[in-house]
Design a protein around this motif. Structure first.
Motif, PDB file in Angstrom:
ATOM      1  N   PHE A  13      15.351  54.833  17.965  1.00  0.00           N
ATOM      2  CA  PHE A  13      14.581  53.466  17.654  1.00  0.00           C
ATOM      3  C   PHE A  13      15.509  52.647  17.632  1.00  0.00           C
ATOM      4  CE2 PHE A  13      13.544  50.437  13.971  1.00  0.00           C
ATOM      5  CZ  PHE A  13      12.132  50.776  14.509  1.00  0.00           C
ATOM      6  N   LEU A  14      16.676  52.465  17.314  1.00  0.00           N
ATOM      7  CA  LEU A  14      17.412  51.378  17.349  1.00  0.00           C
ATOM      8  C   LEU A  14      17.322  50.646  18.881  1.00  0.00           C
ATOM      9  CD1 LEU A  14      20.336  51.772  14.716  1.00  0.00           C
ATOM     10  CD2 LEU A  14      18.237  49.577  14.468  1.00  0.00           C
ATOM     11  N   LEU A  15      17.761  50.901  19.478  1.00  0.00           N
ATOM     12  CA  LEU A  15      17.686  51.469  21.131  1.00  0.00           C
ATOM     13  C   LEU A  15      16.365  50.792  21.505  1.00  0.00           C
ATOM     14  CD1 LEU A  15      19.357  51.064  23.607  1.00  0.00           C
ATOM     15  CD2 LEU A  15      19.157  54.487  24.005  1.00  0.00           C
ATOM     16  N   ALA A  16      15.498  51.747  21.150  1.00  0.00           N
ATOM     17  CA  ALA A  16      14.270  50.800  21.387  1.00  0.00           C
ATOM     18  C   ALA A  16      14.509  49.329  21.241  1.00  0.00           C
ATOM     19  CB  ALA A  16      13.056  51.232  21.079  1.00  0.00           C
ATOM     20  N   ASN A  17      14.311  49.335  19.647  1.00  0.00           N
ATOM     21  CA  ASN A  17      14.384  47.487  19.268  1.00  0.00           C
ATOM     22  C   ASN A  17      15.483  46.755  20.086  1.00  0.00           C
ATOM     23  OD1 ASN A  17      12.957  46.426  17.177  1.00  0.00           O
ATOM     24  ND2 ASN A  17      15.271  45.851  16.320  1.00  0.00           N
ATOM     25  N   ALA A 113      13.063  40.714  11.955  1.00  0.00           N
ATOM     26  CA  ALA A 113      13.912  41.166  11.164  1.00  0.00           C
ATOM     27  C   ALA A 113      14.026  42.780  11.167  1.00  0.00           C
ATOM     28  CB  ALA A 113      12.699  41.700  10.038  1.00  0.00           C
ATOM     29  N   LEU A 114      13.752  43.670  12.005  1.00  0.00           N
ATOM     30  CA  LEU A 114      14.227  45.430  12.602  1.00  0.00           C
ATOM     31  C   LEU A 114      15.839  44.935  12.408  1.00  0.00           C
ATOM     32  CD1 LEU A 114      11.694  47.272  13.291  1.00  0.00           C
ATOM     33  CD2 LEU A 114      12.336  47.965  11.061  1.00  0.00           C
ATOM     34  N   ALA A 115      16.158  44.085  13.210  1.00  0.00           N
ATOM     35  CA  ALA A 115      17.797  44.058  14.366  1.00  0.00           C
ATOM     36  C   ALA A 115      18.524  43.441  12.701  1.00  0.00           C
ATOM     37  CB  ALA A 115      17.977  42.680  15.087  1.00  0.00           C
ATOM     38  N   SER A 116      18.107  42.701  12.397  1.00  0.00           N
ATOM     39  CA  SER A 116      18.526  41.964  11.045  1.00  0.00           C
ATOM     40  C   SER A 116      19.203  43.225  10.195  1.00  0.00           C
ATOM     41  CB  SER A 116      18.087  40.466  10.865  1.00  0.00           C
ATOM     42  OG  SER A 116      17.964  39.617  11.643  1.00  0.00           O
TER      43      SER A 116
END
Length: 122
Positions: A13-17, A113-116
């Motif tokens: 998920f983090l990679l996709a983001n 927001a998700l990355a932060s």
């Protein structure tokens, strides 16, 4: 104490983001160029604006907002730089594309927001 490894689904998920963030950054540069090239300020003026606007945004991003930025600045300041660059949504709005501008702005907000959230938690 070593950090706890993330589950594979969370890493994916983090990679996709992160990939989405990169695509949004490229899109922002393209939107800024499009906006600049379409200004009615003469051929030389619109050419200069179409090149200078995304170039300035890319330099600003590389110096302060990129993952390996040249200068480390506080998180709030980094978000400010991102807001300036992603002001490309306003460029899209100025081009008369209200709904795509809203979608672009929403995607940027959710992605940032998700990355932060993840960066402040790790």
């Amino acid at each position: 104490m070593s950090p706890v490894p993330l589950p594979p689904a969370v890493r994916a998920f983090l990679l996709a983001n992160d990939v989405l963030a990169f695509l949004l950054e490229l899109l922002a540069l393209g939107l800024l160029a499009w906006w600049g090239f379409t200004r009615d300020i003469g051929r030389a003026g619109s050419l200069a604006l179409g090149v200078a606007t995304p170039l300035a945004a890319a330099v600003l991003w590389g110096l302060f907002a990129a993952p390996r930025a040249r200068y480390a600045i506080p998180h709030a300041a980094r978000l400010g730089v991102k807001a300036v660059v992603f002001g490309a949504a306003l460029a899209l709005l100025a081009l008369g594309h209200r709904i795509p501008a809203l979608w672009f702005a929403a995607a940027v907000l959710v992605n940032t927001a998700l990355a932060s959230y993840h960066r402040t938690r790790s």
